[in-house]
Design a protein around this motif. Structure first.
Motif, PDB file in Angstrom:
ATOM      1  N   GLU A 108       6.930  -6.103   4.322  1.00  0.00           N
ATOM      2  CA  GLU A 108       6.266  -4.808   4.165  1.00  0.00           C
ATOM      3  C   GLU A 108       6.917  -4.138   2.973  1.00  0.00           C
ATOM      4  O   GLU A 108       8.043  -3.640   3.077  1.00  0.00           O
ATOM      5  CB  GLU A 108       6.465  -3.989   5.444  1.00  0.00           C
ATOM      6  N   GLY A 114       0.862  -1.190   0.000  1.00  0.00           N
ATOM      7  CA  GLY A 114       0.000   0.000   0.000  1.00  0.00           C
ATOM      8  C   GLY A 114       0.888   1.226   0.000  1.00  0.00           C
ATOM      9  O   GLY A 114       2.096   1.125   0.223  1.00  0.00           O
ATOM     10  N   TYR A 167      14.880  -0.730  -3.178  1.00  0.00           N
ATOM     11  CA  TYR A 167      14.445  -1.508  -2.016  1.00  0.00           C
ATOM     12  C   TYR A 167      14.313  -2.955  -2.458  1.00  0.00           C
ATOM     13  O   TYR A 167      13.841  -3.221  -3.571  1.00  0.00           O
ATOM     14  CB  TYR A 167      13.059  -1.044  -1.529  1.00  0.00           C
ATOM     15  N   GLU A 185       6.509  -2.221  -1.273  1.00  0.00           N
ATOM     16  CA  GLU A 185       5.637  -1.436  -2.154  1.00  0.00           C
ATOM     17  C   GLU A 185       5.042  -2.347  -3.250  1.00  0.00           C
ATOM     18  O   GLU A 185       5.338  -3.546  -3.322  1.00  0.00           O
ATOM     19  CB  GLU A 185       6.338  -0.161  -2.648  1.00  0.00           C
ATOM     20  N   LYS A 208       1.115   1.110   7.071  1.00  0.00           N
ATOM     21  CA  LYS A 208       1.558  -0.291   7.029  1.00  0.00           C
ATOM     22  C   LYS A 208       2.394  -0.617   8.264  1.00  0.00           C
ATOM     23  O   LYS A 208       2.150  -1.623   8.936  1.00  0.00           O
ATOM     24  CB  LYS A 208       2.401  -0.560   5.760  1.00  0.00           C
TER      25      LYS A 208
END
Ligand code: ADP
Ligand code: 5GP
Length: 192
Positions: A102, A13, A82, A104, A19
């Motif tokens: 966690e 999200g 990332y 994107e 998150k």
């Protein structure tokens, strides 16, 4: 690698949606959940530590690890890279722990292909403007970085229907309840 009976949860999200806050609540409620510590080329924020919040890598080291096939997924996001290291996920699966990523949206799409058994949850804001006020309130990003994150968020929100589970983070407790129900549902299936 397959995830076998182990549970992998992908929480995705837009930036500022909550998150991290939701995962912190979830881990208080289900302590066996372990986080995969991602790698990033972003500079540490104040209070972040290497190996705890992220593995902070310089771009050359990140590229070396990409070339060596060390990532399960990786993406460019708002000027930095990332990625999820395979070693982070494999070690926890081997130890029998459910793992939370966690990440994107681009990374979540990659995991959908490579690890289809992972449970993917998209966290959505009650309205777009909540993202701006939450990012400003968090106080970790300069205003240009917030604008860049909001521009990415517009695109990310278009992806919400790709995700089988969606939780609107309006009230944090209510959203944590909804996320917990999804996670417990999968954990009890895999144990049964
Ligand atoms: P993300 O990890 O998605 O970038 P964070 O968890 O860091 O988002 O949350 C961004 C900011 O919004 C934080 O300051 C957090 O305290 C706040 N926040 C999270 N959830 C809510 C909510 N339901 N209502 C209001 N503020 C929230
Ligand atoms: P932040 O800079 O706020 O820590 O993170 C920016 C974005 O990168 C967030 O949406 C976060 O979920 C995402 N992110 C963190 N780790 C990873 C990762 O390993 N892979 C991918 N694809 N995204 C990540």
């Amino acid at each position: 690698m397959t995830s076998g009976n182990s549970c992998v949860f992908v929480i995705t999200g837009p930036s500022g949606v909550g998150k991290g806050s939701l995962i912190a609540r979830l881990r208080e409620r289900i302590p066996s959940l372990e986080m995969s510590v991602s790698a990033t080329t972003r500079k540490p924020r104040s209070g972040e530590s290497d190996g705890v919040d992220y593995h902070f890598l310089d771009p050359a080291e990140f590229d070396r690890r990409v070339a060596a096939g060390e990532f399960l997924e990786y993406a460019d996001y708002s000027g930095n890279r990332y990625g999820t290291l395979r070693s982070e996920v494999e070690a926890r699966i081997e130890a029998g722990h459910p793992v939370v990523l966690e990440i994107e949206v681009q990374g979540a799409r990659q995991i959908r292909e490579t690890m289809p058994s992972a449970v993917q949850v998209f966290i959505a804001p009650p309205e777009f403007d909540a993202l701006r006020s939450r990012l400003e309130g968090r106080g970790t990003d300069r205003s240009e970085a917030i604008e860049a994150r909001l521009a990415v968020a517009e695109q990310e929100l278009l992806a919400r229907d790709e995700f089988p589970h969606r939780v609107v983070n309006d009230d944090l407790d209510r959203a944590a309840d909804a996320l917990e129900a999804i996670v417990r549902g999968k954990l009890s299936q895999s144990q049964g």
